[in-house]
Design an enzyme around this catalytic site. Structure first.
Site, PDB file in Angstrom:
ATOM      1  N   GLY A  46       0.818  -1.218   0.000  1.00  0.00           N
ATOM      2  CA  GLY A  46       0.000   0.000   0.000  1.00  0.00           C
ATOM      3  C   GLY A  46       0.843   1.255   0.000  1.00  0.00           C
ATOM      4  CB  CYS A  47       3.729   2.277   2.074  1.00  0.00           C
ATOM      5  SG  CYS A  47       2.844   2.147   3.649  1.00  0.00           S
ATOM      6  CB  THR A  48       5.014   0.256  -2.858  1.00  0.00           C
ATOM      7  OG1 THR A  48       5.974  -0.238  -1.919  1.00  0.00           O
ATOM      8  CG2 THR A  48       5.638   0.324  -4.238  1.00  0.00           C
TER       9      THR A  48
END
Length: 155
Positions: A46-48
């Protein structure tokens, strides 16, 4: 539990190390608008997605007068790996002490897979040219969030 920021609040000042160990401070961006986004961990799906979305829209945001700073509790070495692996162009800073995350209301209790845990609350704070909070968004989704910000800011 840290207090959530509201529009009109002064944005908490910070100076944190970036992926190269250089200090990045909010004060250095005085006179420009800054999108400060908080994410749980580098090198996670998700952060990527979120970091890549910001990178893909960086020119558009910069052209509209916005700088972008991503904050996570990661150390600079991990941020450097993240930046290299994903070819990120956004400024990433680490807050291992979580003091800045807490000051922005982006660290505390949250629901994760139905359980209450303490951790980073995915959040975005838009700071105006004078260093005041223009918008504070909490519990945002990693996917589609950048597009929503662009639409909400009328860019």
């Amino acid at each position: 539990m840290s207090e959530r920021l509201q529009p009109g609040d002064p944005a908490p000042a910070f100076t944190l190390p970036d992926a190269d160990g250089n200090e990045v401070s909010l004060a250095a961006h005085q006179g420009r608008k800054v999108i400060v986004y908080f994410y749980p961990a580098a090198l996670t799906p998700g952060c990527t997605k979120q970091a890549c979305d910001f990178t893909d829209n960086l020119e558009l945001l910069a052209g509209a007068g916005y700088d972008v700073i991503g904050v996570s509790p990661d150390k600079p070495e991990k941020l450097a790996k993240f930046r290299e692996k994903e070819s990120l162009k956004v400024t990433l800073v680490g807050d291992p002490s979580k003091e800045v995350l807490e000051a922005y209301g982006a660290y505390g209790e949250k629901k994760l897979y139905g359980k209450t845990v303490t951790g980073v609350i995915r959040s975005t704070v838009v700071v105006d040219e004078a260093g005041k909070v223009e918008r504070a968004l909490y519990n945002v989704k990693a996917t589609g969030h950048v597009a929503k910000i662009i639409k909400d800011l009328g860019i």
